[in-house]
Motif scaffolding. Structure first.
Motif, mmCIF file in Angstrom:
data_model
loop_
_atom_site.group_PDB
_atom_site.id
_atom_site.type_symbol
_atom_site.label_atom_id
_atom_site.label_comp_id
_atom_site.label_asym_id
_atom_site.label_seq_id
_atom_site.Cartn_x
_atom_site.Cartn_y
_atom_site.Cartn_z
ATOM 1 N N VAL A 187 -10.775 -88.580 -70.472
ATOM 2 C CA VAL A 187 -10.301 -89.228 -69.256
ATOM 3 C C VAL A 187 -11.420 -90.161 -68.820
ATOM 4 O O VAL A 187 -12.589 -89.757 -68.782
ATOM 5 N N SER A 188 -11.095 -91.414 -68.511
ATOM 6 C CA SER A 188 -12.146 -92.379 -68.203
ATOM 7 C C SER A 188 -11.702 -93.323 -67.099
ATOM 8 O O SER A 188 -10.515 -93.440 -66.793
ATOM 9 N N ALA A 189 -12.683 -93.995 -66.510
ATOM 10 C CA ALA A 189 -12.403 -94.990 -65.473
ATOM 11 C C ALA A 189 -13.590 -95.931 -65.365
ATOM 12 O O ALA A 189 -14.742 -95.532 -65.571
ATOM 13 N N GLU A 190 -13.303 -97.176 -65.044
ATOM 14 C CA GLU A 190 -14.341 -98.157 -64.734
ATOM 15 C C GLU A 190 -14.043 -98.749 -63.371
ATOM 16 O O GLU A 190 -12.878 -98.936 -63.005
ATOM 17 N N GLY A 191 -15.097 -99.028 -62.616
ATOM 18 C CA GLY A 191 -14.865 -99.592 -61.298
ATOM 19 C C GLY A 191 -16.123 -100.157 -60.690
ATOM 20 O O GLY A 191 -17.230 -100.012 -61.229
ATOM 21 N N ASN A 192 -15.941 -100.796 -59.546
ATOM 22 C CA ASN A 192 -17.055 -101.426 -58.844
ATOM 23 C C ASN A 192 -17.629 -100.560 -57.734
ATOM 24 O O ASN A 192 -18.647 -100.909 -57.151
ATOM 25 N N ASP A 193 -16.953 -99.445 -57.430
ATOM 26 C CA ASP A 193 -17.386 -98.593 -56.322
ATOM 27 C C ASP A 193 -18.186 -97.421 -56.873
ATOM 28 O O ASP A 193 -17.648 -96.538 -57.539
ATOM 29 N N PHE A 194 -19.480 -97.412 -56.598
ATOM 30 C CA PHE A 194 -20.360 -96.350 -57.092
ATOM 31 C C PHE A 194 -20.100 -95.034 -56.362
ATOM 32 O O PHE A 194 -20.467 -93.975 -56.845
ATOM 33 N N ALA A 195 -19.487 -95.097 -55.181
ATOM 34 C CA ALA A 195 -19.237 -93.909 -54.359
ATOM 35 C C ALA A 195 -17.742 -93.798 -54.073
ATOM 36 O O ALA A 195 -17.310 -93.834 -52.926
ATOM 37 N N ASP A 196 -16.948 -93.667 -55.118
ATOM 38 C CA ASP A 196 -15.491 -93.608 -55.022
ATOM 39 C C ASP A 196 -15.071 -92.137 -54.944
ATOM 40 O O ASP A 196 -15.131 -91.405 -55.934
ATOM 41 N N ARG A 197 -14.638 -91.692 -53.770
ATOM 42 C CA ARG A 197 -14.327 -90.276 -53.585
ATOM 43 C C ARG A 197 -13.154 -89.815 -54.443
ATOM 44 O O ARG A 197 -13.115 -88.656 -54.877
ATOM 45 N N LEU A 256 -14.966 -88.339 -69.070
ATOM 46 C CA LEU A 256 -14.993 -86.881 -69.150
ATOM 47 C C LEU A 256 -14.391 -86.456 -70.479
ATOM 48 O O LEU A 256 -13.243 -86.792 -70.790
ATOM 49 N N ASP A 257 -15.177 -85.729 -71.263
ATOM 50 C CA ASP A 257 -14.713 -85.178 -72.534
ATOM 51 C C ASP A 257 -14.140 -83.791 -72.253
ATOM 52 O O ASP A 257 -14.877 -82.852 -71.935
ATOM 53 N N LEU A 258 -12.823 -83.664 -72.359
ATOM 54 C CA LEU A 258 -12.156 -82.409 -72.021
ATOM 55 C C LEU A 258 -12.470 -81.300 -73.012
ATOM 56 O O LEU A 258 -12.294 -80.121 -72.699
ATOM 57 N N ARG A 259 -12.930 -81.639 -74.191
ATOM 58 C CA ARG A 259 -13.258 -80.609 -75.176
ATOM 59 C C ARG A 259 -14.486 -79.812 -74.779
ATOM 60 O O ARG A 259 -14.633 -78.650 -75.161
ATOM 61 N N GLN A 269 -20.047 -76.533 -76.776
ATOM 62 C CA GLN A 269 -18.830 -76.954 -77.469
ATOM 63 C C GLN A 269 -18.201 -75.788 -78.222
ATOM 64 O O GLN A 269 -16.971 -75.634 -78.237
ATOM 65 N N THR A 270 -19.021 -74.951 -78.833
ATOM 66 C CA THR A 270 -18.500 -73.777 -79.533
ATOM 67 C C THR A 270 -17.773 -72.846 -78.568
ATOM 68 O O THR A 270 -16.691 -72.325 -78.875
ATOM 69 N N ALA A 271 -18.363 -72.641 -77.385
ATOM 70 C CA ALA A 271 -17.718 -71.785 -76.383
ATOM 71 C C ALA A 271 -16.388 -72.380 -75.932
ATOM 72 O O ALA A 271 -15.394 -71.660 -75.769
ATOM 73 N N TRP A 272 -16.357 -73.700 -75.738
ATOM 74 C CA TRP A 272 -15.113 -74.346 -75.329
ATOM 75 C C TRP A 272 -14.068 -74.310 -76.447
ATOM 76 O O TRP A 272 -12.869 -74.169 -76.182
ATOM 77 N N GLU A 273 -14.503 -74.448 -77.693
ATOM 78 C CA GLU A 273 -13.549 -74.362 -78.806
ATOM 79 C C GLU A 273 -12.848 -73.006 -78.810
ATOM 80 O O GLU A 273 -11.638 -72.912 -79.051
ATOM 81 N N GLN A 274 -13.609 -71.957 -78.528
ATOM 82 C CA GLN A 274 -13.015 -70.621 -78.468
ATOM 83 C C GLN A 274 -12.036 -70.513 -77.301
ATOM 84 O O GLN A 274 -10.973 -69.891 -77.424
ATOM 85 N N ARG A 275 -12.394 -71.130 -76.180
ATOM 86 C CA ARG A 275 -11.499 -71.077 -75.015
ATOM 87 C C ARG A 275 -10.243 -71.903 -75.259
ATOM 88 O O ARG A 275 -9.128 -71.464 -74.938
ATOM 89 N N ARG A 287 -3.837 -81.544 -70.867
ATOM 90 C CA ARG A 287 -5.132 -80.939 -71.212
ATOM 91 C C ARG A 287 -6.119 -81.053 -70.050
ATOM 92 O O ARG A 287 -6.960 -80.170 -69.843
ATOM 93 N N TYR A 288 -6.017 -82.126 -69.283
ATOM 94 C CA TYR A 288 -6.842 -82.235 -68.076
ATOM 95 C C TYR A 288 -6.504 -81.097 -67.112
ATOM 96 O O TYR A 288 -7.400 -80.468 -66.535
ATOM 97 N N VAL A 289 -5.220 -80.825 -66.931
ATOM 98 C CA VAL A 289 -4.782 -79.723 -66.073
ATOM 99 C C VAL A 289 -5.400 -78.411 -66.544
ATOM 100 O O VAL A 289 -5.961 -77.632 -65.752
ATOM 101 N N ILE A 290 -5.309 -78.148 -67.842
ATOM 102 C CA ILE A 290 -5.823 -76.889 -68.389
ATOM 103 C C ILE A 290 -7.341 -76.818 -68.238
ATOM 104 O O ILE A 290 -7.896 -75.769 -67.871
#
Length: 719
Positions: A12-22, A100-103, A276-282, A301-304
């Motif tokens: 999941v990714s995003a680019e923007g001009n606001d460094f403090a985007d809530r 964000l790398d969901l893996r 990463q190994t722990a996440w692979e198991q999960r 997958r983001y939800v999970i």
């Protein structure tokens, strides 16, 4: 609504001009269940005490000396650094990218800092270790031209702004809930100690440092904003980096894995590989593979990921707040959300976490009994919203007193946990007592009706928090009847298998008979003309209004219409009767369910983030394919696309995420249990060609596979 969060594969990714985007800071939350942080960059030349902090499950403090009300503490954060380029502080960058790398839960920021002719390209990375849940790892990497002076460490300016229960009120009060006790240098870095001001919870942050191209870090006991280390390097000679391993321990630690410290000779890459190994198991236990819609697959997958990242699986002293670890909204309190919307995910994918959640309710049973006594009742009455010790935190007397369904919801969730896991030990170690004591409460809560042999539940509200205070809410009455059935079965089992516990609880045949009489006396309201179920005794008396007059988009109507007026309109805030029929579907006929949909779905204005997903689940379970998909997609993207306009200011909506998962598993896949055997009744959404997932049932792991009209469930062999 936002469209800047991109989804592809496992990222999941995003680019923007606001460094403090809530909004982006909510979406890019990362955590390991025990702790986490919103997705803010570490570079903060301007203080942001309310937005930058760290959350630790179970860390609450009283708001003041004069109240028992608590808030979820925004803790001092080690995600912080300051930089000088050739002796000057650069301004905030004009553009920043997030990924964000969901893996693995790895969060990466990229941006350029520049002042005059000096510049550096920055790559910030951090993750909360799933393998070692007391550890947060960071890497700050710089390449560019000229000398770089770095100051990194802990920002202890983090503050809270306790938010009132009233959703239309804002708070301008700012309070700091921790105090800095001490900071001292050690061989690898430094240690800082903190304490909450009223609950006296101790927090220790120990930071170990590694450098590549920087000078040896020097301890700085007072940075002006906190405590840290200073080092220098030249970015002209290739990438230079500072790596930090932050270990957070506290006086309330329970999870045995918190004893795991950073390994000698650690580095960021090695720690990430272990994580990463722990996440692979999960992921092997909780992933859902949905083919045919790549964007929905990533969103699911983001939800999970967020459901895993917001649950502390080995800590029975905490639950999951309405916003998890992503925000202090509702003071971080635990509601019925966990019991009805979240627990099923853990029952099926992480029974250990589910057991911890059940044990939280068992552990707070003494507080529930005290609450019942305070409300002139018997047995156990679970409060509407609680924090660390199980006491009522609701500031609105009418809501706290009338939302009694939470007690039946607790019993329902416990029964569901026992049914899915077959956990006999938990049943005998407190589970049965919860079912018994909640049944005793209901005997004291109902009032005799004019009709002989009938009772009324007066002064109540169901899940629909509009419609005013009412009587005989259908959801509540049906769930209470289920609660009583669970208690009767528990008492019978105790009498047969644990007579000493049966006697210790003071059970008798006479008391069980009183539960049976109450169960038979509880009324489920129906329309006398159509025979359709009514939501309660008064909903049909409310003033009719076209929902389109109250709102045109997806933001809540209470921003334009006052609560007093909404309570008198015949509109529904969120699924109530329809929610009931998703939780106890076997108790209603197909005709009754479809009639309820026709009666109530058009009147729902979806002012709660719980609503879209519950409607999706109902529709999926009842063959309403078009509605199921439309509602599910709104729920699936509710946070990722800022559908209701409140993700940025309130954090992620965990109950919605849990119900999205339930829609897939219990709705589209149609998973159910028949005679102790898992079965499927699938209705895949449009565009989805296949659906695969694994789940646990009674200690065994199964894999469900659906492709077209074919489906199968096979038992997995543990390696």
């Amino acid at each position: 609504m936002r469209t800047d969060v991109k989804r592809r594969g496992w990222t999941v990714s995003a680019e923007g001009n606001d460094f403090a985007d809530r909004f982006l800071e909510s979406v890019f939350f990362t955590g390991n269940g025990r702790m986490g942080a919103r997705g803010y960059p570490a570079y903060r030349p301007v203080r942001r005490p309310l937005d930058a902090g760290l959350f630790l499950a179970g860390f609450y403090d009283r708001i003041s000396d004069s109240t028992d009300l608590t808030d979820f503490v925004n803790l001092p954060t080690p995600i912080w650094y300051q930089i000088r380029l050739n002796g000057r502080t650069p301004p905030l960058p004009s553009r920043v990218s997030r990924e964000l790398d969901l893996r693995t839960g790895l969060l990466t920021f990229r941006y350029r800092l520049s002042i005059a002719d000096d510049w550096v390209d920055v790559r910030e990375q951090h993750f909360f270790s799933l393998a070692r849940p007391s550890l947060l790892f960071q890497r700050l990497e710089f390449r560019g031209c000229g000398p770089v002076e770095l100051l990194a460490g802990i920002d202890h300016q983090s503050c809270n702004s306790p938010i009132p229960d009233d959703q239309v009120k804002e708070n301008t009060q700012i309070i700091q809930m921790t105090r800095f006790c001490s900071g001292e240098e050690n061989d690898a870095g430094f240690t800082a100690r903190y304490e909450t001001k009223h609950t006296k919870l101790a927090l220790v942050q120990t930071i170990s440092c590694r450098t590549e191209g920087f000078s040896t870090p020097a301890f700085v006991p007072d940075t002006g904003d906190g405590v840290g280390v200073r080092c220098a390097g030249d970015a002209s000679h290739g990438p230079i980096a500072l790596e930090l391993a932050v270990r957070l321990t506290s006086s309330r630690d329970v999870d045995p894995l918190l004893q795991l410290d950073v390994e000698p000779g650690w580095d960021f890459a090695g720690a990430l590989a272990e994580n990463q190994t722990a996440w692979e198991q999960r992921w092997a236990d909780c992933d859902i593979v949905m083919e045919g819609d790549e964007d929905a697959q990533t969103a699911l997958r983001y939800v999970i990921y967020q459901l895993v990242a917001n649950c502390s699986p080995r800590d029975h002293t905490v639950s999951i707040g309405a916003r998890g670890l992503t925000h202090t909204r509702y003071k971080g309190c635990y509601f019925w959300d966990t019991d009805l919307f979240l627990t099923p995910f853990y029952n099926l994918t992480d029974p250990q976490a589910a057991r911890s959640l059940a044990n939280f309710r068992i552990g707070t049973l003494p507080r529930a009994k005290a609450h019942a006594a305070r409300m002139n009742g018997a047995g156990a009455r679970y409060p509407w919203m609680v924090s660390y010790d199980g006491t009522e935190q609701c500031e609105s007397w009418d809501i706290g007193c009338s939302e009694v369904h939470v007690t039946a919801d607790v019993a329902y969730a416990l029964g569901q946990y026992l049914n899915w896991t077959g956990d006999d030990s938990l049943f005998f170690q407190g589970g049965a007592q919860v079912l018994v004591e909640t049944a005793r409460f209901w005997v004291s809560r109902y009032s005799p009706a004019l009709e002989p042999g009938k009772v009324n539940l007066l002064f109540c509200k169901g899940p629909d928090e509009y419609c005013g205070i009412t009587s005989n809410n259908l959801f509540t009455n049906a769930m209470v009847k289920h609660n009583l059935s669970l208690a009767l079965a528990a008492a019978a089992r105790l009498k047969q298998e644990a007579p000493e516990q049966y006697a210790a609880l003071g059970l008798s045949e006479e008391e069980c008979a009183s539960w049976e009489r109450l169960r038979g006396a509880i009324q489920l309201p129906r329309d006398p003309v159509t025979g359709h179920y009514r939501q309660d005794d008064t909903f049909h008396l409310l003033e009719r209004v076209d929902p389109a007059e109250l709102k045109s988009g997806d933001e809540a109507s209470y921003h334009q219409v006052c609560f007093d007026r909404l309570q008198r309109y015949q509109v529904i805030k969120q699924a109530d009767t329809l929610l009931l029929m998703t939780r106890l579907p076997e108790q209603f006929t197909e005709e009754e369910k479809l009639a309820a949909w026709e009666d109530f779905e058009p009147l729902c204005i979806h002012d709660s983030t719980l609503s879209f997903a519950s409607h999706a689940l109902f529709a999926a379970q009842n063959g309403l394919a078009e509605a199921a998909e439309a509602y599910w997609r709104k729920a699936l993207y509710l946070d990722l696309d800022e559908i209701m306009g409140n993700t940025g200011k309130e954090g992620l909506h965990l109950a919605c995420l849990g119900e999205v998962w339930q829609t897939v598993v219990f709705g589209f896949a149609g998973l159910y249990i028949a005679d102790g055997v898992p079965q499927l009744a699938p209705h895949l959404p449009h565009g989805c060609t296949s659906l695969n997932f694994k789940f646990f049932y009674h200690g065994k792991k199964y894999e469900a596979k659906i492709s077209g009209e074919a489906w199968s469930i096979i038992a997995c062999i543990f390696s």
